[in-house]
Scaffold this active site. Sequence first.
Site, PDB file in Angstrom:
ATOM      1  N   MET A 113      24.460   8.754   1.369  1.00 27.19           N
ATOM      2  CA  MET A 113      24.256  10.014   2.075  1.00 27.19           C
ATOM      3  C   MET A 113      24.533   9.847   3.572  1.00 27.19           C
ATOM      4  O   MET A 113      25.081  10.748   4.205  1.00 27.19           O
ATOM      5  CB  MET A 113      22.827  10.526   1.830  1.00 27.19           C
ATOM      6  CG  MET A 113      22.595  11.927   2.309  1.00 27.19           C
ATOM      7  SD  MET A 113      23.758  13.108   1.581  1.00 27.19           S
ATOM      8  CE  MET A 113      22.844  13.680   0.165  1.00 27.19           C
TER       9      MET A 113
ATOM     10  N   PHE B 264     -11.299  -7.253  14.129  1.00 26.00           N
ATOM     11  CA  PHE B 264     -10.261  -7.721  13.229  1.00 26.00           C
ATOM     12  C   PHE B 264      -9.940  -6.636  12.202  1.00 26.00           C
ATOM     13  O   PHE B 264     -10.821  -6.090  11.557  1.00 26.00           O
ATOM     14  CB  PHE B 264     -10.714  -9.003  12.510  1.00 26.00           C
ATOM     15  CG  PHE B 264      -9.697  -9.503  11.525  1.00 26.00           C
ATOM     16  CD1 PHE B 264      -8.428  -9.902  11.947  1.00 26.00           C
ATOM     17  CD2 PHE B 264      -9.978  -9.542  10.162  1.00 26.00           C
ATOM     18  CE1 PHE B 264      -7.482 -10.332  11.037  1.00 26.00           C
ATOM     19  CE2 PHE B 264      -9.028  -9.981   9.256  1.00 26.00           C
ATOM     20  CZ  PHE B 264      -7.785 -10.374   9.695  1.00 26.00           C
ATOM     21  N   GLN B 265      -8.683  -6.323  12.073  1.00 26.62           N
ATOM     22  CA  GLN B 265      -8.183  -5.291  11.155  1.00 26.62           C
ATOM     23  C   GLN B 265      -8.796  -3.928  11.406  1.00 26.62           C
ATOM     24  O   GLN B 265      -8.967  -3.129  10.487  1.00 26.62           O
ATOM     25  CB  GLN B 265      -8.349  -5.735   9.697  1.00 26.62           C
ATOM     26  CG  GLN B 265      -7.461  -6.938   9.392  1.00 26.62           C
ATOM     27  CD  GLN B 265      -7.309  -7.231   7.924  1.00 26.62           C
ATOM     28  OE1 GLN B 265      -8.222  -6.996   7.129  1.00 26.62           O
ATOM     29  NE2 GLN B 265      -6.159  -7.759   7.551  1.00 26.62           N
TER      30      GLN B 265
ATOM     31  N   GLU C 228       0.818  -1.226   0.000  1.00 22.26           N
ATOM     32  CA  GLU C 228       0.000   0.000   0.000  1.00 22.26           C
ATOM     33  C   GLU C 228       0.849   1.272   0.000  1.00 22.26           C
ATOM     34  O   GLU C 228       0.413   2.309  -0.496  1.00 22.26           O
ATOM     35  CB  GLU C 228      -0.958   0.013   1.194  1.00 22.26           C
ATOM     36  CG  GLU C 228      -2.100  -0.992   1.092  1.00 22.26           C
ATOM     37  CD  GLU C 228      -1.743  -2.359   1.653  1.00 22.26           C
ATOM     38  OE1 GLU C 228      -0.546  -2.608   1.949  1.00 22.26           O
ATOM     39  OE2 GLU C 228      -2.662  -3.193   1.802  1.00 22.26           O
TER      40      GLU C 228
ATOM     41  N   LYS D 195     -17.401  -0.785   6.433  1.00 21.80           N
ATOM     42  CA  LYS D 195     -17.889  -1.741   5.440  1.00 21.80           C
ATOM     43  C   LYS D 195     -19.414  -1.719   5.332  1.00 21.80           C
ATOM     44  O   LYS D 195     -19.956  -1.814   4.227  1.00 21.80           O
ATOM     45  CB  LYS D 195     -17.404  -3.146   5.810  1.00 21.80           C
ATOM     46  CG  LYS D 195     -17.581  -4.133   4.671  1.00 21.80           C
ATOM     47  CD  LYS D 195     -16.895  -5.453   4.957  1.00 21.80           C
ATOM     48  CE  LYS D 195     -17.051  -6.411   3.789  1.00 21.80           C
ATOM     49  NZ  LYS D 195     -16.463  -7.722   4.083  1.00 21.80           N
TER      50      LYS D 195
HETATM   51  C1  LIG Z   1      12.515   5.671   4.816  1.00 23.74           C
HETATM   52  C2  LIG Z   1      13.836   6.295   5.106  1.00 23.74           C
HETATM   53  N1  LIG Z   1      14.667   5.742   6.008  1.00 23.74           N
HETATM   54  C3  LIG Z   1      15.872   6.305   6.257  1.00 23.74           C
HETATM   55  C4  LIG Z   1      16.262   7.447   5.613  1.00 23.74           C
HETATM   56  C5  LIG Z   1      17.615   8.082   5.922  1.00 23.74           C
HETATM   57  N2  LIG Z   1      18.464   8.076   4.723  1.00 23.74           N
HETATM   58  C6  LIG Z   1      18.603   9.150   3.929  1.00 23.74           C
HETATM   59  S1  LIG Z   1      19.565   8.857   2.593  1.00 23.74           S
HETATM   60  C7  LIG Z   1      19.862   7.271   3.087  1.00 23.74           C
HETATM   61  C8  LIG Z   1      20.732   6.365   2.290  1.00 23.74           C
HETATM   62  C9  LIG Z   1      20.230   6.130   0.920  1.00 23.74           C
HETATM   63  O1  LIG Z   1      21.059   5.179   0.288  1.00 23.74           O
HETATM   64  P1  LIG Z   1      20.939   4.893  -1.255  1.00 23.74           P
HETATM   65  O2  LIG Z   1      19.522   4.689  -1.624  1.00 23.74           O
HETATM   66  O3  LIG Z   1      21.873   3.800  -1.631  1.00 23.74           O
HETATM   67  O4  LIG Z   1      21.351   6.272  -1.895  1.00 23.74           O
HETATM   68  P2  LIG Z   1      22.818   6.954  -1.984  1.00 23.74           P
HETATM   69  O5  LIG Z   1      22.856   7.989  -0.904  1.00 23.74           O
HETATM   70  O6  LIG Z   1      23.843   5.892  -1.794  1.00 23.74           O
HETATM   71  O7  LIG Z   1      22.844   7.557  -3.329  1.00 23.74           O
HETATM   72  C10 LIG Z   1      19.200   7.000   4.286  1.00 23.74           C
HETATM   73  C11 LIG Z   1      19.270   5.732   5.017  1.00 23.74           C
HETATM   74  C12 LIG Z   1      15.349   7.999   4.700  1.00 23.74           C
HETATM   75  N3  LIG Z   1      15.610   9.130   4.041  1.00 23.74           N
HETATM   76  N4  LIG Z   1      14.166   7.397   4.433  1.00 23.74           N
END
Ligand SMILES: Cc1ncc(C[n+]2csc(CCOP(=O)(O)OP(=O)(O)O)c2C)c(N)n1
Lengths: 171, 584
Positions: free
Chosen positions: B482, B113-114, B51, B163
């Site tokens: 990042m 439920f749910q 979802e 529902k």
């Molecule tokens: C749902 C979620 N969890 C954690 C983060 C924190 N976060 C920001 S960038 C990142 C790493 C992303 O890695 P990748 O997709 O490999 O991209 P890259 O930076 O290597 O290009 C994380 C964990 C986030 N933005 N969103």
Amino acid sequence: MKIHTEAGERHVLAVTVDNEAGILAKITGLFSARGYNIESLTVADISADHALSRITIVTSGPPAVIDQIIAQLDRLVPVHSVTDLADGGAHVEREIALVKVAGSGDKRIEALRMADVFRAKVVDTTLSSFIFEITGTSDKVDRFIALMRECGLVEVGRTGVVAIARGSEAV
Amino acid sequence: MTEMSGADMVVQALVDLGVDTVFGYPGGAVLPIYDALFKHPTIKHILVRHEQAATHAAEGYARSTGKPGVVLVTSGPGATNAVTGITDALLDSIPMVVLTGQVPTTLIGTDAFQECDTVGITRHCTKHNYLVMDPDRLGPILHEAFYIATHGRPGPVVIDIPKNVQVATGTYSIPNRIDHKSYRPQVDPDADAITAAIAMIAASERPIFYTGGGVINAGPDASAALRQLVALTGAPVTSTLMGLGAFPADDDKWLGMLGMHGTYEANMAMNRADLIIAVGARFDDRVTGRLDAFSPNSKKIHIDIDRSSINKIVPVDLAVVGDAGRALDAIIAGWQDAGHKARDLGEWWRRIDGWRATRCLDFPEKKEDAAEIMPQRAVKALFDATRGMDPIITTEVGQHQMWAAQHFHFDSPNRWLTSGGLGTMGYGFPAAVGAQIAHPDRLVICIAGEASLQMNIQEMGTVAQYRLPVKIFILNNQWMGMVRQWQELTYESRYSNSYSDSLPDFVKLADAYGWTGLRIDTLGELADGIQTMLGTPGPVIVDCRVAQLANCFPMIPSGAAHTDMILQPNDIVGTMDDEAKALV
Ligand SMILES: Cc1ncc(C[n+]2csc(CCOP(=O)(O)OP(=O)(O)O)c2C)c(N)n1
Ligand SMILES: [Mg+2]
């Protein structure tokens, strides 16, 4: 590292809203989510058809935060109007408290005497207790309750503030 | 006014509101609506695999078309899975209507439920929400919900439908005109404010337009108006991440994106300007950097449809509440009526050209065929290869997102779909699905990180089912880049849990889902690999291996001023103090 908070001033906001389920949660949730203070909040249905409620909120914050609070409230879909009662000049504020005092002898007489000075009404009595009803500004209610602590205070219920602007105009 | 079931009313309302696509996933509490949708002649239901993906796909659909995205999910876990996308839409002002099933009214509050308190859970991540207790209210509420989602500052609206309300019969009615009792956003700007804005612009020696997602939300005409006003005034333009595409990147007035990973020239110009004209942008912390050093000597005009955005972070000199397009049109009309001519901004442009000369987006790289690919180069190559194809680009979240924002250029709105406010990893791929559904014949590419992609990778099944030609271009650096970059800069390279361990073989995964998969390892393979991707019909996943430890620059470290940009790795000195570390 220390976390700093800013001091603010007290404001009373009158908010008219659709009288619908969840509206109070929406308003209080906005305050908690954005870290605004609520010192007091009262709510009651105010229209003949029960469609509208008025919420009176006492809050505090620096001027910019108060502006934000008003703007944030105003953009909620069920909110009709938000008025900062301090803005439009003078307004009247009232709060009611029910104050239960138990005791006998001198303390009992002293409680009654002070209630008289504060124009509090006795709304219930037993041989060993009184319930006073006091109406006034929060300040006055505070002072009365403080005095009653010395005279056998056992329980307090307060309504929180309702307020309305002086003069002939509606908000 | 015919008697019909609540479920039929829902579908009828969707038809009447012009909805052609619903992204959803069935379950017990929405079975009546699913039955009403069965073999529907005009509404296409796209079955996602999770979802959350339905909500991001709806965002992609909305952002690429300007129309609201529609989601249908069941109660309980269906609704809670949708919460991330609903919040994402709230923060990025995306119009979206989410229909959730609920347990029958007779069971509400019994831990059935749910059952979950969907309106409670979504109260603060929606623009508005409803629990419908009476089938007669379905027509008016659906119409009102679409109105609220799309008017004023757009946002997500949830309608929770028990529902038994779907099964019960009632009368379907349509409000004649939505004249909401309390929700009346101001769209037309105040005339005096427009006059004041014109005077301020005419008097400015160092003006700059700072534009945001609001210009895109205001529709293509607003982007056109922005171009016209820029041409009339001769002022430079920068934009937020969300606003990219509103102003053409090949125009010489364009300074690039501003903010944390914005260009040196955009940030310096903001800092030194004497007038900032903010249009549909909200002075986000990623944009302002250290607040007390943010554009200290400028006057500020803020045009926004949401009054609460004005003076929220940065106090401004002139507030213009209204639709960005209408405000820009009014300024243009007033400017021309008053016979204003563009001032000579030559001195201002000479300073800007000086900042431009730092060539802040340049990056070191090896040029031989066997060299590893710099991620910036990969984005540039993708941009070059798709010129003239008018692609729609989505991104996940991380370094790759910022490199895409820096090096992929747009000349029209609604082509750039990214999660700005919430920064949701897992957004990009489903958003690409939604965009591709809305534009079956367009080229849609998701520029992904290998970590983010895995957050909604199950949607490869959706793509296969609907035969969507979505392309995923992974900048695979084998790190949550990042996060790793921040750990390098802030925590002395203690890389705590940021390595992308145990990655799948993306090429084999492509194969497993009936996609085409290919891998690019070296610079020499880059151009051909991209051509193969573009030339392959159907969905393609490209595992483009890039330099693992590249950092995204320029960068304003958290807590620093615009003037303290790190342009290159060797600009970094010392470690951060706690005050800076405490900022996200
Ligand atoms: C749902 C979620 N969890 C954690 C983060 C924190 N976060 C920001 S960038 C990142 C790493 C992303 O890695 P990748 O997709 O490999 O991209 P890259 O930076 O290597 O290009 C994380 C964990 C986030 N933005 N969103
Ligand atoms: Mg990565």
